[in-house]
Design a protein around this motif. Structure first.
Motif, PDB file in Angstrom:
ATOM      1  N   ALA A  97       0.954  -1.295  -0.038  1.00  9.79           N
ATOM      2  CA  ALA A  97      -0.261  -0.200   0.107  1.00  9.79           C
ATOM      3  C   ALA A  97       1.136   1.307   0.307  1.00  9.79           C
ATOM      4  CB  ALA A  97      -0.808   0.024   1.143  1.00  9.79           C
ATOM      5  N   ASP A 100       3.295   3.292  -3.814  1.00 11.50           N
ATOM      6  CA  ASP A 100       3.593   3.966  -5.170  1.00 11.50           C
ATOM      7  C   ASP A 100       3.264   5.315  -4.127  1.00 11.50           C
ATOM      8  OD1 ASP A 100       0.819   3.204  -4.462  1.00 11.50           O
ATOM      9  OD2 ASP A 100       0.620   3.410  -6.473  1.00 11.50           O
ATOM     10  N   LYS A 101       3.286   5.539  -2.775  1.00 10.95           N
ATOM     11  CA  LYS A 101       3.597   6.801  -2.438  1.00 10.95           C
ATOM     12  C   LYS A 101       4.324   7.262  -1.895  1.00 10.95           C
ATOM     13  CE  LYS A 101      -1.491   5.046  -1.304  1.00 10.95           C
ATOM     14  NZ  LYS A 101      -0.964   4.013  -2.430  1.00 10.95           N
ATOM     15  N   PHE A 105       9.529   7.281  -5.749  1.00 13.77           N
ATOM     16  CA  PHE A 105       9.568   6.193  -6.311  1.00 13.77           C
ATOM     17  C   PHE A 105       8.832   6.806  -7.754  1.00 13.77           C
ATOM     18  CE2 PHE A 105       6.619   3.121  -7.795  1.00 13.77           C
ATOM     19  CZ  PHE A 105       7.444   1.888  -8.808  1.00 13.77           C
ATOM     20  N   ILE A 106       8.330   7.804  -7.541  1.00  7.55           N
ATOM     21  CA  ILE A 106       7.595   7.769  -8.922  1.00  7.55           C
ATOM     22  C   ILE A 106       8.195   9.067  -9.379  1.00  7.55           C
ATOM     23  CG2 ILE A 106       5.489   9.647  -9.049  1.00  7.55           C
ATOM     24  CD1 ILE A 106       3.691   8.710  -6.013  1.00  7.55           C
ATOM     25  N   PHE A 170      -0.773   5.529   4.329  1.00  6.09           N
ATOM     26  CA  PHE A 170      -1.264   4.655   3.769  1.00  6.09           C
ATOM     27  C   PHE A 170      -0.543   3.615   4.293  1.00  6.09           C
ATOM     28  CE2 PHE A 170      -1.022   8.169   1.561  1.00  6.09           C
ATOM     29  CZ  PHE A 170      -2.354   8.373   0.999  1.00  6.09           C
TER      30      PHE A 170
ATOM     31  N   SER B 102      -7.005   2.980   6.809  1.00  9.39           N
ATOM     32  CA  SER B 102      -5.323   3.993   6.795  1.00  9.39           C
ATOM     33  C   SER B 102      -5.261   2.583   5.281  1.00  9.39           C
ATOM     34  CB  SER B 102      -4.203   3.559   7.531  1.00  9.39           C
ATOM     35  OG  SER B 102      -3.941   4.661   8.200  1.00  9.39           O
ATOM     36  N   ASN B 106      -5.990   3.889   0.558  1.00  6.98           N
ATOM     37  CA  ASN B 106      -4.946   3.692  -0.449  1.00  6.98           C
ATOM     38  C   ASN B 106      -5.507   4.461  -1.951  1.00  6.98           C
ATOM     39  OD1 ASN B 106      -3.004   2.689  -1.487  1.00  6.98           O
ATOM     40  ND2 ASN B 106      -4.329   0.647  -2.532  1.00  6.98           N
ATOM     41  N   LEU B 124      -7.521  -3.596  -2.395  1.00  6.99           N
ATOM     42  CA  LEU B 124      -6.504  -3.897  -1.456  1.00  6.99           C
ATOM     43  C   LEU B 124      -7.508  -4.682  -0.574  1.00  6.99           C
ATOM     44  CD1 LEU B 124      -4.360  -5.021  -0.900  1.00  6.99           C
ATOM     45  CD2 LEU B 124      -2.792  -3.401  -0.307  1.00  6.99           C
TER      46      LEU B 124
END
Ligand code: SF4
Ligand code: SF4
Lengths: 536, 329
Positions: A97, A100-101, A105-106, A170, B102, B106, B124
Motif C-alpha cells: 500500500a 507508490d506513495k 519512487f514515483i 497509507f 489507512s 489507498n 486491496l
C-alpha cells in the motif's frame, strides 16, 4: 557535476523492475543522484567517528575496522530503545500500500525507492542477525548478510528518503519508513558515512548557532539590508533588537531566510509584522537557527543542536518563544524539543500581547508557530489588510511534510493566505494536507550535486502545481518552510518555470497596511505593485 | 523460488497428515499431541513477542497526524485523524483495526505521459477487510466445537452467515468469501510487477496455508461430510484435558487440523504478528498533544552542547563591534 537531463526526458519514468531480484541487484551510484561525502574537518568539530575525507565514487570508503560489528551493536542498541524501530521491522506484511506513495519512487521508478523495499534493505539484515527465522531460512526467509555492497546500498537509498512520512499515512499499521531511515543514518554516521551537505551545516550550527555559519555581525548586517528595503518600500524605519535581555518574546527562525531569495522576503515580512504590532521581542544571534540538520545524522546530534533555543530563552529571560516558518524545525519543536530539553518551566504559557489569546496548545513547550500567532491576529481584526496588493498573484499552497504529518498545522496558514490574498487555489486533494508531497529535497538532500535526484523526487509536487498553473493560471507557490523556499524554487524553475515561490509572511508583509506608511508602489521584492506597473 | 517453495511445503504438509493417519495410524499424534503443542507455542509465542515489543520504550511521541491539529478554538480540529485526547485515539485505533482506515485511503499513482494521476484503489482494502472479517467469523463459528450448549449469539452468527439458504448443509458465505479473498490476495501479488518483486516466501506461505485450511474445511463440511459428533467429542476432550480419539472421523479432518496446527505454531514467528503489533504502533496510538503535555524519554542522557558562554567567548569582539550586548565586557 553530472549534467541534468531535460524535463521531458526525466519525466519518462520507467517502472519496470529489474530482471534480477533486489538482493542480487547492487546499488549503482548514478552521478547526479547522490551527495558528496562528508569532510573530515566538519565531523571533527562535533566529535563524530571516523572523520576523514572520502569520496563515494571511489571503491574504498575508508571504513573503520570491524565496521560490521559497530553497525550490529548499534542496531541491537536501537532495537532496545525504540519500539517504533523494532515493531516496524517485525510487522510489515508487504501489502504494497505504501509502494507508490513515495515521491522518490514515483519520480525514479526504482523499486528500492518503494518505502516497503527501502525498509527491506535494512530488515533483511535485521532478520539475519536478530531473528531465528532469518538465521535458519537465510535468503528464502528474506535475510541477508551485512556486506560492503549492502552498506553502499543503504547509503545510497537512505539518502534517497526525505523522512517525509507520506508512506506512514497509507500503511495499515502506520509503519513510518522515516523511523527506519533515521536509524539507518545513525548507523552510517558511526562509520563516518555522512554527506558534505549535511555535516557542513551541522558543524556550522554547533559552533556558530546556524547552518549557514553566519557570525553575529553578519546576521545583524543581513538584517540591516532588509531594513533598508523595508524603508524604501514603506518609508518606515524598523528597528529590531538582538540578544536583548528582558524582551517578552524570543523569535527563532531558520537562518536560510536571512540569506537567500525568496526566504529573505519572508524575513522582511516578520520584521514588518512585529514592528507594526509593537511587539516586545528579540532575535538571537546565538539561537539563530530553528532548523536542525543534526536530525539527519543522529538523534543525539539533533538534541545537541536544539539545546540553544531554551538555553537562550532562559538567559534572556523571555516569557515564551515564537517560531518562524520552517518544516523540520517544527516537527522537532512539536514532537521532540520538550522531551529533549524540557520542562520549560522557566517560561510562561504563551499569550498574545495583542489579542490576549492564550495558546493553550503550547502550554508545555511554550513555543507558538508564527502562523498560529498571525491567524489569531487576523481573526481578532488586529491587522489592517489590503489583499489587493497581492492581486498580481494567483496562489496555491504547499503543505510541508513535517507540519502536515508531524503536527497537523493545516488551516492556520490557509486562513492567513485567504485573508491576505484574493486568488487562492488548492492543488488536487491527493497532493495536499496529510497527503502532501515532499518538495523532493528535504533531510539535507538540498545539495546541488544530486540535482537529478532532487528533480525526480520533486516531480509529484511540481506536477500538482503544474495542474493548477494550467487550470487556474497559478503563478505563485506559497509555503511555510525555509527549505521549501530554496528547493521548490529550483524545482519550479525546472518543471513549471512560470511559477514563483513565496513564504506566507511575505504575503502578509505585502498586504499589511502599516501605521504611517507611505503609499506603496512596490512589493517586498521591489517589484511594482499591481496597478503601479506603468509608474516606474 | 519464493512461490514454489511455500507452495510445495503446504502440499507436503497435507501429505504428511495424510500418510500419518492413513498409513501410520498416528491418530494420537495428529489429533492430540500436535494440536496441544501448536496451541501452546501460539499462546506463549504471542505473549512473548508482544512483551518483547513492550520492552522497548517509546522515547518520543511521534503520531502521524492525518488532519487538523487542535490549536485555536475557532479552527475546527480533526479529533480522530489527529487526536488530542485519549478518546480520539481510541476511535482512531478502532477505525484502524476494525475497518482498516489507512488502507481505505489507498490510491493508485500512475504516470500518464508526463502527468502523475491518482486513481481510486479500494480493492486491496475490500479484499483485506473481507479476508479478515470472514476469518474472524469462521473462528467464531468454530466455537460450536468448544461449547456444551450453543449460545444464541453463536446461532445467530451462523444463521446470518448461512443467509443464502443454499445446499445441505447450508452454505456459509464466509467460506466462499475467504477463498475468494485469499485467491485475490495471491493473484495481486503475482500480477503486479512491483508487488511480485518485493514478495518473499513468507508472504506466500501463509496464503497457501490459509487457503489449504479453508479448502479442507469446505471439503469436510460439504463434500466428505465428516462425522461431526466425533469431531466434537475430540474437541471437548481437549478442553477437559483428557482427550480420546473418536472413531470414524475421516482423514480430511486430520489434514485440516494439522494445517491449523502449523498455522498456530508459525504465527508468532511471522509477519502474522501484525495482528498484535498494530495495537502498539506509535504513529497511530499516541495523542498529538505534544506541546501541551511533556513526553518523557526513559533513556534520555545528557549530551555535549555548545553553550552561550563558549559562543560569546569566540565572538565577543565581533559582537561588540556591532553593538550587540555581551555578558562579559
Ligand atoms: S503499507 Fe505498511 S505493511 Fe504494507 S508494505 Fe508498506 S510498510 Fe509494509
Ligand atoms: S518517508 Fe517519504 S521519502 Fe521516505 S520512504 Fe516514506 S514516502 Fe518515501
Amino acid at each position: 557535476m553530472a549534467k541534468l537531463p531535460k524535463p521531458e526526458e526525466l519525466a519518462k519514468v520507467d517502472f519496470k523492475p529489474p530482471k534480477t531480484g533486489w538482493m542480487d541487484t547492487p546499488a549503482n551510484l548514478k552521478p547526479g543522484t547522490f551527495c558528496w561525502g562528508a569532510k573530515a574537518k566538519n565531523l571533527q568539530v562535533v566529535d563524530f567517528p571516523n572523520a576523514r575525507d572520502w569520496n563515494p565514487t571511489e571503491d574504498d570508503w575508508k571504513l573503520p575496522k570491524e565496521w560490521e560489528g559497530t553497525v550490529l551493536e548499534a542496531m541491537a542498541d536501537r532495537l532496545s530503545k525504540y519500539r517504533s524501530f523494532k515493531l516496524f521491522l517485525d510487522i510489515c506484511v508487504r501489502c504494497g500500500a505504501c509502494a507508490d506513495k513515495c515521491h522518490f519512487f514515483i519520480g525514479t521508478g526504482d523499486p528500492k525507492n518503494m518505502p516497503v523495499l527501502r525498509t527491506e534493505l535494512l530488515r533483511s539484515v535485521y532478520k539475519k542477525y536478530f531473528t531465528n527465522s532469518g538465521k535458519v531460512l537465510g535468503k528464502l526467509g528474506g535475510a541477508r548478510e551485512l556486506t560492503y555492497d549492502v552498506l553502499k546500498e543503504w547509503w545510497y537509498y537512505f539518502y534517497q528518503c526525505t523522512e517525509c512520512r507520506r508512506c506512514s499515512v497509507f500503511c495499515p499499521y502506520g509503519i513510518d519508513t522515516a523511523e527506519i531511515t533515521l536509524m539507518a543514518r545513525e548507523f552510517m554516521n558511526l562509520l563516518g558515512l555522512n554527506t558534505d551537505w549535511i555535516s557542513g551545516p551541522v558543524s556550522n550550527c554547533y559552533t556558530k548557532g546556524n547552518h549557514l555559519g553566519l557570525e553575529p555581525h553578519t546576521i545583524t548586517s543581513s538584517v540591516e539590508f532588509f531594513l533598508d528595503d523595508i524603508e524604501t518600500i514603506t518609508g518606515i524605519k524598523v528597528e529590531p533588537t538582538f540578544n536583548r535581555k528582558g524582551a517578552e518574546i524570543l523569535f527563532v527562525t531558520p537562518s536560510g531566510d536571512l540569506f537567500a531569495d525568496p526566504g529573505t522576503y519572508t524575513a522582511m515580512g516578520y520584521l514588518m509584522l512585529f514592528h507594526e504590532l509593537g511587539l516586545d521581542y528579540t532575535w538571537s544571534t546565538y539561537a539563530s537557527e530553528g532548523g536542525n540538520f543534526g536530525f539527519f545524522t543522529s538523534n543525539e546530534m539533533a538534541k545537541r543542536l536544539h539545546y540553544k533555543i531554551y538555553a537562550e530563552a532562559k538567559r534572556l529571560g523571555v516569557k515564551y518563544i515564537i517560531g518562524g516558518e520552517c518544516g523540520h524545525m517544527w516537527r522537532l519543536i512539536h514532537q521532540y524539543l520538550d522531551t529533549w530539553h524540557g520542562p520549560a518551566d522557566f517560561l510562561e504559557v504563551p499569550r498574545s500581547p495583542v489579542t490576549g489569546t492564550v495558546f493553550e496548545n503550547a502550554c508545555s513547550t511554550k513555543m507558538v508557530h508564527v502562523t498560529e500567532f498571525t491567524a489569531d491576529l487576523i481573526k481578532n481584526g488586529k491587522l489592517t489588510l489590503d489583499p489587493s496588493r497581492n492581486d498580481h498573484l494567483k496562489l496555491t499552497y504547499h503543505d510541508s511534510c513535517n507540519t502536515a504529518r508531524g503536527m497537523g498545522l493545516l488551516e492556520e496558514p490557509r486562513y492567513v493566505i485567504r485573508n491576505v490574498c484574493n486568488h487562492f487555489y488548492e492543488m488536487p486533494e491527493n497532493t495536499i494536507r496529510e497527503k502532501t508531497f515532499c518538495c523532493g529535497s528535504g533531510t539535507g538532500l538540498n545539495a546541488s550535486e544530486n540535482m537529478e535526484l532532487r528533480m525526480q523526487g520533486g516531480l509529484p509536487r511540481a506536477n500538482a502545481v503544474k495542474h493548477v498553473h494550467e487550470k487556474y493560471g497559478v503563478n505563485m507557490l506559497a509555503n511555510i518552510c525555509a527549505i521549501d523556499r530554496a528547493t521548490l524554487k529550483a524545482s519550479m524553475d525546472y518543471w513549471v518555470p512560470a511559477v514563483g515561490v513565496t513564504g506566507v509572511h511575505e504575503l502578509v508583509g505585502n498586504a499589511m497596511v502599516m501605521t504611517g506608511e507611505k503609499e506603496r508602489t512596490q512589493d517586498l521584492r521591489l517589484e511594482p505593485l499591481p496597478g503601479e506597473e506603468g509608474n516606474e | 523460488m519464493h512461490i514454489a517453495v511455500p507452495f510445495f511445503t503446504v502440499i507436503f504438509l497435507v501429505l504428511i497428515a495424510y500418510a500419518g493417519i492413513e498409513a501410520a495410524h498416528l491418530h494420537v499424534l495428529f489429533g492430540i499431541v500436535i494440536p496441544y503443542a501448536a496451541f501452546t507455542v501460539f499462546v506463549l509465542g504471542f505473549i512473548l513477542r508482544v512483551r518483547n515489543w513492550g520492552r522497548s520504550p517509546v522515547p518520543f511521541r511521534i503520531p502521524t497526524t492525518c488532519g487538523q491539529q487542535k490549536s485555536l478554538p475557532w479552527i475546527k480540529a480533526s479529533t480522530v485523524e489527529n487526536p488530542s485526547s485519549t478518546f480520539g485515539v481510541i476511535v482512531r485505533m478502532a477505525l484502524e483495526i476494525l475497518f482498516f482506515r489507512s488502507l481505505f485511503r489507498n490510491l493508485k499513482t500512475e504516470m500518464h505521459e508526463d502527468r502523475v494521476v491518482y486513481g481510486s484503489a479500494k480493492w486491496l482494502w475490500l479484499a483485506g477487510l473481507a479476508f479478515h472479517w470472514s476469518f474472524l467469523i469462521i473462528v467464531i463459528r468454530h466455537f460450536r466445537f468448544f461449547l456444551g450448549d450453543i449460545p444464541f449469539v453463536l446461532e445467530m452468527v451462523e444463521g446470518l452467515d448461512a443467509f443464502l439458504q443454499i445446499g445441505a448443509p447450508l452454505l456459509y458465505t464466509t467460506d466462499i468469501i475467504i477463498l475468494g479473498a485469499v485467491t485475490y490476495l495471491f493473484l495481486r501479488r503475482v500480477a503486479i510487477p512491483q508487488l511480485k518483486y518485493i514478495s518473499l516466501a513468507a508472504d506466500y506461505f501463509p496464503l497457501f496455508l490459509i487457503f489449504g485450511i479453508a479448502l479442507s474445511g469446505v471439503l469436510m463440511r460439504y463434500f466428505f461430510k465428516v462425522h461431526v459428533v466425533g469431531v466434537k467429542t475430540l474437541t471437548m476432550g481437549w478442553l477437559s484435558l483428557s482427550p480420546v480419539i473418536p472413531e470414524n472421523v475421516g482423514v480430511i479432518f486430520y489434514i485440516h487440523l494439522f494445517l491449523i496446527s502449523v498455522l498456530l505454531a508459525y504465527f508468532p514467528f511471522s509477519k502474522l504478528m501484525h495482528v498484535g503489533g498494530v495495537f502498539l504502533s506509535p504513529t497511530r496510538n499516541l495523542i498529538n498533544n505534544n506541546r501541551m503535555k511533556r513526553h518523557v524519554n526513559p533513556w534520555d542522557y545528557p549530551v555535549h552542547v555548545h553553550t552561550y558562554e563558549e559562543y560569546e567567548e569566540e565572538f565577543r569582539d565581533k559582537m561588540k563591534s556591532v553593538g550587540l550586548p555581551v555578558e562579559k565586557e
